[in-house]
Write a protein that holds these residues in place. Structure first.
Motif, short mmCIF file in Angstrom:
data_model
loop_
_atom_site.label_atom_id
_atom_site.label_comp_id
_atom_site.label_asym_id
_atom_site.label_seq_id
_atom_site.Cartn_x
_atom_site.Cartn_y
_atom_site.Cartn_z
N PHE A 1 -3.17 5.64 -49.32
CA PHE A 1 -2.88 4.14 -48.43
C PHE A 1 -3.94 3.15 -48.97
CE2 PHE A 1 -5.99 7.46 -46.42
CZ PHE A 1 -7.12 6.63 -46.40
N ALA A 2 -3.13 2.23 -48.73
CA ALA A 2 -3.72 0.89 -48.58
C ALA A 2 -3.51 0.31 -47.42
CB ALA A 2 -3.32 0.00 -49.75
N ILE A 3 -4.38 0.11 -46.51
CA ILE A 3 -4.10 -0.21 -45.05
C ILE A 3 -4.92 -1.68 -45.00
CG2 ILE A 3 -4.61 0.41 -42.79
CD1 ILE A 3 -3.85 3.26 -43.41
N ALA A 4 -4.37 -2.33 -44.01
CA ALA A 4 -5.03 -3.67 -43.39
C ALA A 4 -4.78 -3.72 -42.07
CB ALA A 4 -4.56 -4.85 -44.29
N VAL A 5 -5.73 -3.76 -41.28
CA VAL A 5 -5.69 -3.86 -39.81
C VAL A 5 -6.35 -5.24 -39.23
CG1 VAL A 5 -6.64 -2.83 -37.84
CG2 VAL A 5 -6.24 -1.43 -39.78
N LEU A 6 -5.63 -5.76 -38.03
CA LEU A 6 -5.90 -7.13 -37.52
C LEU A 6 -6.22 -6.51 -36.14
CD1 LEU A 6 -6.00 -10.14 -37.41
CD2 LEU A 6 -3.37 -9.92 -37.24
N ASP A 7 -7.67 -6.74 -35.93
CA ASP A 7 -7.95 -6.36 -34.46
C ASP A 7 -8.15 -7.40 -33.49
OD1 ASP A 7 -9.49 -5.24 -32.22
OD2 ASP A 7 -11.26 -4.97 -33.41
N SER A 8 -7.48 -7.48 -32.60
CA SER A 8 -7.39 -8.55 -31.56
C SER A 8 -8.91 -8.86 -30.71
CB SER A 8 -6.35 -8.50 -30.38
OG SER A 8 -6.65 -7.15 -29.71
N ASN A 9 -9.75 -7.80 -31.03
CA ASN A 9 -11.10 -7.94 -30.40
C ASN A 9 -12.17 -8.35 -31.09
OD1 ASN A 9 -9.84 -6.89 -28.21
ND2 ASN A 9 -11.10 -5.03 -27.95
N THR A 10 -12.07 -8.50 -32.53
CA THR A 10 -12.93 -9.18 -33.73
C THR A 10 -12.45 -10.21 -34.46
OG1 THR A 10 -12.28 -7.40 -35.31
CG2 THR A 10 -13.88 -6.53 -33.39
N ASP A 11 -13.33 -10.79 -35.19
CA ASP A 11 -12.79 -11.63 -35.95
C ASP A 11 -13.01 -11.39 -37.40
OD1 ASP A 11 -12.36 -13.50 -34.18
OD2 ASP A 11 -14.13 -14.60 -34.13
N SER A 12 -12.59 -9.99 -37.62
CA SER A 12 -12.62 -9.26 -38.86
C SER A 12 -11.28 -8.69 -39.08
CB SER A 12 -13.56 -8.38 -39.04
OG SER A 12 -14.83 -8.91 -39.11
N LEU A 13 -10.97 -8.53 -40.43
CA LEU A 13 -9.61 -7.86 -40.92
C LEU A 13 -10.50 -6.52 -41.68
CD1 LEU A 13 -7.41 -10.34 -42.81
CD2 LEU A 13 -7.23 -9.58 -40.41
N TYR A 14 -9.83 -5.41 -41.51
CA TYR A 14 -10.51 -4.06 -41.80
C TYR A 14 -9.34 -3.47 -42.80
CZ TYR A 14 -13.35 -5.03 -37.66
OH TYR A 14 -14.17 -5.56 -36.86
#
Ligand code: M6R
Length: 597
Positions: free
Chosen positions: A157-170
């Motif tokens: 996997f290469a995964i990118a996550v957008l989190d509505s609760n933080t100002d970061s991408l994971y």
């Protein structure tokens, strides 16, 4: 396969769409983007087909600071909007894009379904985002939930996550490549190092089995295994202007760039030590050249030249067959992994296994900073510049040149060929870019005529002897790849052992005959074919029998014919694709980097 892009900047949606457009060659059956709105809501736009459909559908959306996007090459689940990435967690908190294959997704899906999770797609990828949703409430820090999720995922996997609760991408990486780009105007992520050149010059390469938090201040990388902070390996890449390479007929313009690419590759490789030194050279008992598809064809030619000049056992091996063919590598083995993209999973896996068995691994690649450059002990960088069309053309020419120079330098190092002779071969190179240029400039009318014939043929066979046979294989692959005309390649002498039965009216045979010594045999083969009703076209610098059509190429030093004679075949493939209404740059079912096994 599949492309992932994400941005944290003033206009993240616009940059993400630009990034996706550049990545489209990695997969183009559907695309999508997720943005975080000013009210911290996640909003998804997905469309079947090309990125342009997503661009049209997102027109008029306000500027946002956070976005991730994806172009898909379907592995699990049919091509439809429902199966396009990004995927939203059921609670709406996370949006996720994934490249790779999750081997245990069926078990995870069953477990999550039992917990009441409702899946909207048929993909393996959606499991990751729903799993993360169930993990998030268990931890104070989202990073712990992400590493816990990553540990439960099997496969690549290469995964990118957008989190509505933080100002970061994971970002999570295992098996599939993932890069971050840092600049004054924004920070980015991409599954392809080349794409980041258009946005920044500082590129970080994520480690295998790593997790990364990316925000407007920068990036921090952690080990998925034990959570410790890992330093990020940064490289400086040459930046590029967006509109230069990002549009137009890529395959045709890349063929046109071959003379320049060859010259650059030659200048670079002849002033760089690309071979083992004398003591290592004398210890090498066996060489394997490994690659897939077109890269494998360059291996076949490279192996022929190493066999001819270097007095060492050498074999070209399909990297995808390495595991099934009982090959052995040891400390006296040199493995040369040839891969334009540097990301082909089959090639990387075979190279890693050879290293594990003690071999020294060299890489011939066109992409600085690609995964193979970290696997290999030494990197031989071709200078073809970014190749966007799925069909490899200029990169192939440069691979063959690199392996030719490698064979000569290796033989010189071992004292098997006089330096003066190597100097003569090098001097003769200078005629090659001009010869390719003249095929490009003057061949048009002839190639159009032949393309017309080929595009109406019920089947096309490519034949040749020696290195011409390898060129035949490459010509055949190129034709079927972009025009979908049924085609096969044979060593000319093999025709009478079976395939001659196929010769009849409506069939066309393309013969490559650059070796003057085999011309008389080729003439006999032409008679055998034409007397059975099939047509023959010969690519050659010599006179041909009356009964066959000819694509004449200039005379060059024989060692360079594999580079020259493939050019009319590349043009033929391109023109057949156009005549048949196919998209030569993005052939159906294919993708530029094959990052799955
Ligand atoms: O990036 P690589 O050179 O490792 O790619 C290997 C093959 O997938 C590639 O050459 C493929 O065969 C091309 N599409 C051929 O034009």
């Amino acid at each position: 396969m599949c492309g992932i892009f994400g941005a944290i900047c003033e206009d993240a949606l616009s940059d993400t769409l630009k990034g996706l457009k550049l990545l489209e060659y990695r997969g183009y059956d559907s695309a999508g983007v997720a943005i975080k709105t000013q009210h911290n809501q996640l909003q998804l736009t997905k469309r079947v087909g090309r990125v342009s459909n997503v661009i049209a559908a997102t027109q008029g959306l306000p500027k946002v600071q956070f976005a991730v996007g994806h172009t898909r090459w379907a592995t699990h689940g049919e091509v439809c909007e429902r199966n396009a990435h990004p995927f939203l967690s059921q609670d709406g908190r996370f949006a996720l894009v994934h490249n790779g294959i999750l081997d245990n997704y069926i078990q995870l899906r069953e477990q999550l379904t039992q917990k009441g999770v409702h899946f909207v797609s048929d993909t393996d990828s959606e499991v990751a985002v729903q799993l993360l949703m169930t993990k998030a409430p268990l931890y104070d820090d989202i990073k712990d939930a992400l590493t816990d999720t990553a540990r439960m995922l099997h496969g690549s996997f290469a995964i990118a996550v957008l989190d509505s609760n933080t100002d970061s991408l994971y970002l999570l990486r295992r098996g599939s490549p993932l890069y971050i780009g840092i600049s004054n105007s924004g920070n980015y992520l991409s599954s392809d190092v080349n794409t980041l050149r258009y946005f920044c010059s500082r590129v970080g390469v994520l480690e295998e089995n790593a997790f990364c938090e990316l925000n407007s201040k920068g990036a921090t990388q952690y080990s998925i295994d034990d959570g410790r902070v890992l330093p990020i390996h940064y490289i400086n890449v040459k930046t590029k202007q967006l509109d230069k390479d990002s549009q137009g007929d890529a395959m045709l313009s890349e063929i046109a760039e071959i003379p320049h690419a060859l010259q650059k590759t030659f200048d670079y490789l002849t002033t760089t030590a690309i071979c083992p030194d004398k003591s290592m050279a004398n210890n090498i008992r066996r060489i394997y050249l490994i690659g897939c598809g077109t890269a494998y064809h360059s291996c076949l030619i490279g192996a022929q030249y190493i066999r001819r000049f270097c007095n060492v056992t050498v074999e070209a091996v399909l990297a995808s067959e390495w595991w099934y063919s009982y090959y052995k590598a040891d400390s006296n083995t040199l493995v040369v992994a040839v891969t334009q993209s540097g990301e082909t999973a089959d090639t990387l896996n075979a190279a890693r296994e050879c290293k594990r068995q003690g071999a020294t691994v060299y890489a011939v690649t066109n992409v600085e900073g690609s995964t193979v450059t970290f696997v290999a002990d030494k990197v031989i960088l071709t200078q073809a510049d970014n190749e966007r069309a799925v069909a490899s053309t200029k990169a192939y020419a440069c691979q063959v040149l690199a392996l030719t120079i490698f064979a000569l330098q290796f033989a010189e190092t071992k004292g098997l060929i006089a330096s003066e002779q190597v100097a003569d071969y090098k001097a003769d190179f200078y005629a090659l870019p001009r010869a390719v240029g003249s095929v490009l400039a003057e061949g048009d009318k002839d190639i159009d005529r032949v393309a017309n014939k080929l595009s109406q043929s019920k089947a096309v066979y490519f034949i040749g002897r020696g290195t011409d046979y390898f060129t035949a294989r490459e010509g055949s692959l190129k034709l079927k790849e972009v025009s979908y005309i049924h085609s096969e390649a044979y060593a000319s002498g093999e025709l009478k052992h079976g395939t001659l039965a196929m010769m009849e009216k409506g069939v066309t045979v393309v013969g490559i005959a650059c070796d003057s010594e085999v011309m008389s045999r080729h003439k006999a083969t032409v008679s055998e074919i034409t007397s059975r009703g099939a047509d023959v076209i010969t690519v050659t610098p010599y006179c041909t029998p009356n009964e066959c059509d000819t694509l004449v190429i200039p005379i060059v030093n024989a060692i360079y014919y594999p580079i020259l004679s493939v050019v009319p075949l590349q043009l033929l493939a391109y023109k057949c694709a156009v005549l048949r209404g196919c998209d030569a740059d993005k052939p159906r079912n294919l993708a530029k980097s094959v990052t799955v096994e």
